[in-house]
Each structure stands twice: as structure tokens, then as C-alpha cells.
Design a protein around this motif. Structure first.
Motif, PDB file in Angstrom:
ATOM      1  N   UNK A  46     -26.667  23.767 -29.444  1.00 27.83           N
ATOM      2  CA  UNK A  46     -26.429  22.634 -30.341  1.00 27.83           C
ATOM      3  C   UNK A  46     -25.007  22.711 -30.877  1.00 27.83           C
ATOM      4  N   UNK A  47     -24.285  21.624 -30.686  1.00 26.73           N
ATOM      5  CA  UNK A  47     -22.913  21.528 -31.194  1.00 26.73           C
ATOM      6  C   UNK A  47     -22.906  20.572 -32.373  1.00 26.73           C
ATOM      7  N   UNK A  48     -22.371  21.018 -33.485  1.00 20.61           N
ATOM      8  CA  UNK A  48     -22.252  20.178 -34.679  1.00 20.61           C
ATOM      9  C   UNK A  48     -20.824  19.681 -34.798  1.00 20.61           C
ATOM     10  N   UNK A  49     -20.695  18.377 -34.913  1.00 21.99           N
ATOM     11  CA  UNK A  49     -19.392  17.772 -35.174  1.00 21.99           C
ATOM     12  C   UNK A  49     -19.442  17.234 -36.594  1.00 21.99           C
ATOM     13  N   UNK A  50     -18.678  17.855 -37.454  1.00 18.01           N
ATOM     14  CA  UNK A  50     -18.643  17.460 -38.860  1.00 18.01           C
ATOM     15  C   UNK A  50     -17.532  16.427 -39.065  1.00 18.01           C
ATOM     16  N   UNK A  51     -17.877  15.355 -39.751  1.00 24.99           N
ATOM     17  CA  UNK A  51     -16.916  14.297 -40.031  1.00 24.99           C
ATOM     18  C   UNK A  51     -16.592  14.338 -41.526  1.00 24.99           C
ATOM     19  N   UNK A  52     -15.371  14.718 -41.826  1.00 22.80           N
ATOM     20  CA  UNK A  52     -14.933  14.804 -43.223  1.00 22.80           C
ATOM     21  C   UNK A  52     -14.975  13.427 -43.878  1.00 22.80           C
ATOM     22  N   UNK A  53     -15.396  13.402 -45.115  1.00 17.16           N
ATOM     23  CA  UNK A  53     -15.352  12.183 -45.917  1.00 17.16           C
ATOM     24  C   UNK A  53     -16.467  11.185 -45.659  1.00 17.16           C
ATOM     25  N   UNK A  54     -17.385  11.477 -44.728  1.00 18.51           N
ATOM     26  CA  UNK A  54     -18.447  10.521 -44.431  1.00 18.51           C
ATOM     27  C   UNK A  54     -19.760  10.928 -45.063  1.00 18.51           C
ATOM     28  N   UNK A  55     -20.491   9.916 -45.499  1.00 12.83           N
ATOM     29  CA  UNK A  55     -21.801  10.076 -46.102  1.00 12.83           C
ATOM     30  C   UNK A  55     -22.854   9.680 -45.063  1.00 12.83           C
ATOM     31  N   UNK A  56     -24.118   9.665 -45.457  1.00 10.19           N
ATOM     32  CA  UNK A  56     -25.200   9.302 -44.543  1.00 10.19           C
ATOM     33  C   UNK A  56     -25.133   7.828 -44.158  1.00 10.19           C
ATOM     34  N   UNK A  57     -24.868   6.991 -45.119  1.00  6.55           N
ATOM     35  CA  UNK A  57     -24.830   5.548 -44.886  1.00  6.55           C
ATOM     36  C   UNK A  57     -23.405   5.166 -44.499  1.00  6.55           C
ATOM     37  N   UNK A  58     -23.189   5.059 -43.189  1.00  4.38           N
ATOM     38  CA  UNK A  58     -21.862   4.782 -42.672  1.00  4.38           C
ATOM     39  C   UNK A  58     -21.665   3.292 -42.471  1.00  4.38           C
ATOM     40  N   UNK A  59     -20.428   2.900 -42.588  1.00  7.49           N
ATOM     41  CA  UNK A  59     -20.050   1.512 -42.353  1.00  7.49           C
ATOM     42  C   UNK A  59     -20.008   1.252 -40.845  1.00  7.49           C
ATOM     43  N   UNK A  60     -20.202  -0.003 -40.435  1.00 10.10           N
ATOM     44  CA  UNK A  60     -20.179  -0.320 -38.997  1.00 10.10           C
ATOM     45  C   UNK A  60     -18.915   0.182 -38.283  1.00 10.10           C
ATOM     46  N   UNK A  61     -17.780   0.079 -38.928  1.00 14.25           N
ATOM     47  CA  UNK A  61     -16.531   0.527 -38.299  1.00 14.25           C
ATOM     48  C   UNK A  61     -16.527   2.047 -38.102  1.00 14.25           C
ATOM     49  N   UNK A  62     -17.095   2.777 -39.062  1.00 18.63           N
ATOM     50  CA  UNK A  62     -17.187   4.237 -38.924  1.00 18.63           C
ATOM     51  C   UNK A  62     -18.122   4.603 -37.770  1.00 18.63           C
ATOM     52  N   UNK A  63     -19.230   3.908 -37.660  1.00 20.51           N
ATOM     53  CA  UNK A  63     -20.168   4.165 -36.565  1.00 20.51           C
ATOM     54  C   UNK A  63     -19.519   3.837 -35.217  1.00 20.51           C
ATOM     55  N   UNK A  64     -18.773   2.755 -35.167  1.00 23.91           N
ATOM     56  CA  UNK A  64     -18.076   2.371 -33.932  1.00 23.91           C
ATOM     57  C   UNK A  64     -17.084   3.460 -33.521  1.00 23.91           C
ATOM     58  N   UNK A  65     -16.300   3.966 -34.468  1.00 23.93           N
ATOM     59  CA  UNK A  65     -15.329   5.024 -34.170  1.00 23.93           C
ATOM     60  C   UNK A  65     -16.023   6.288 -33.658  1.00 23.93           C
ATOM     61  N   UNK A  66     -17.103   6.665 -34.304  1.00 28.67           N
ATOM     62  CA  UNK A  66     -17.852   7.857 -33.896  1.00 28.67           C
ATOM     63  C   UNK A  66     -18.446   7.662 -32.507  1.00 28.67           C
ATOM     64  N   UNK A  67     -18.981   6.472 -32.241  1.00 24.39           N
ATOM     65  CA  UNK A  67     -19.560   6.174 -30.928  1.00 24.39           C
ATOM     66  C   UNK A  67     -18.503   6.288 -29.838  1.00 24.39           C
TER      67      UNK A  67
END
Length: 135
Positions: A104-125
Motif C-alpha cells: 500500500x502506497x500512501x500519497x499525502x496531499x498537504x492542505x487538503x481536507x476530506x471534502x475536496x473541491x471539484x478542481x482538487x479532485x480533478x488535479x488528483x485524478x
């Protein structure tokens, strides 16, 4: 996560975003809108962000019976993406879960909470698609 226990499908890529590893704690701390004693007594409780969902007590019993920390034996590679500031599915639960699980690889995203904005989800995707070489 519980779906992966005894799952026979052969997925080539498993990517999870902020998984509810400690669902019992999430339910009791964040989702349950009625008291635990009332939940036990009536067998039902209001849950969700506005209490708009009703859940049976059997849901909690199922969570307790299927303890992910004890029952998880999956060996397929998994990528977990999680915001460091996640206040729903706590990252400390993820750390505890992935300990001694090199698959299992964990990628931690600094500054993000559980409820992400659509743009944040798009960037992560987009990052994940590049990581697994689909783009």
C-alpha cells in the motif's frame, strides 16, 4: 475497503481516496446524529451531514464484526490518496492501517481536507492517471 476482503476480482489498479478505514469511529464521531444509547435502544439512528439518512443498528454491528484492522489480508498493490488535514477519515488511522503493508502506497496531499473541491479532485485524478500510466 471491506469490499476488498475476500474479493475475487482481479483489478489491475486500486486507488482509494480518503478511505474510511476506521468506519466505526467515523460513524460515532462524525456521522451519527442521535445518541449511541438511543441508537442501540431503537435500532435506528439519523446519520449523515444533516441527519437526512436513517441507518439500522445492524450497520454498526457489521462494522464491528468486520474489523478492517484484523480481517484485511489483501496483497494487491493499492494507492491511497489522502489529504493531510482530513478531519473525517483521519490520516492517523491510515498510518496505523498501512503499517507493515508495503503493497500500500500512501500519497499525502498537504492542505487538503476530506471534502475536496471539484478542481482538487480533478488535479488528483490527473496525477493518478499519470502515475498508473494511463495518460
Amino acid at each position: 475497503m471491506n469490499k476488498l476482503i475476500n474479493d475475487k476480482d482481479n483489478y489491475s489498479n486500486i486507488i482509494l481516496r480518503s478511505p474510511a478505514i476506521n468506519m466505526k469511529e467515523i460513524l460515532l464521531r462524525s456521522l451519527l446524529k442521535d445518541s449511541l444509547s438511543s441508537y442501540r435502544q431503537t435500532g435506528k439512528a439519523r446519520a449523515g451531514h444533516n441527519g437526512e439518512k436513517e441507518i439500522d443498528y445492524s450497520f454498526l454491528e457489521d462494522i464491528e464484526e468486520n474489523n478492517l484492522y484484523k480481517n484485511y489480508k489483501e496483497k494487491r498493490k493499492i494507492i491511497i490518496i489522502q489529504g493531510v488535514l482530513d478531519d473525517t477519515a483521519l490520516i492517523k488511522d491510515t498510518y496505523k492501517f498501512i503499517m507493515d503493508k508495503p503493497e500500500i502506497q500512501l500519497i499525502e496531499i498537504e492542505g487538503l481536507n476530506h471534502h475536496m473541491e471539484p478542481e482538487e479532485i480533478k488535479d488528483i485524478t490527473c496525477k493518478m492517471l499519470k502515475m498508473i500510466k494511463l495518460t
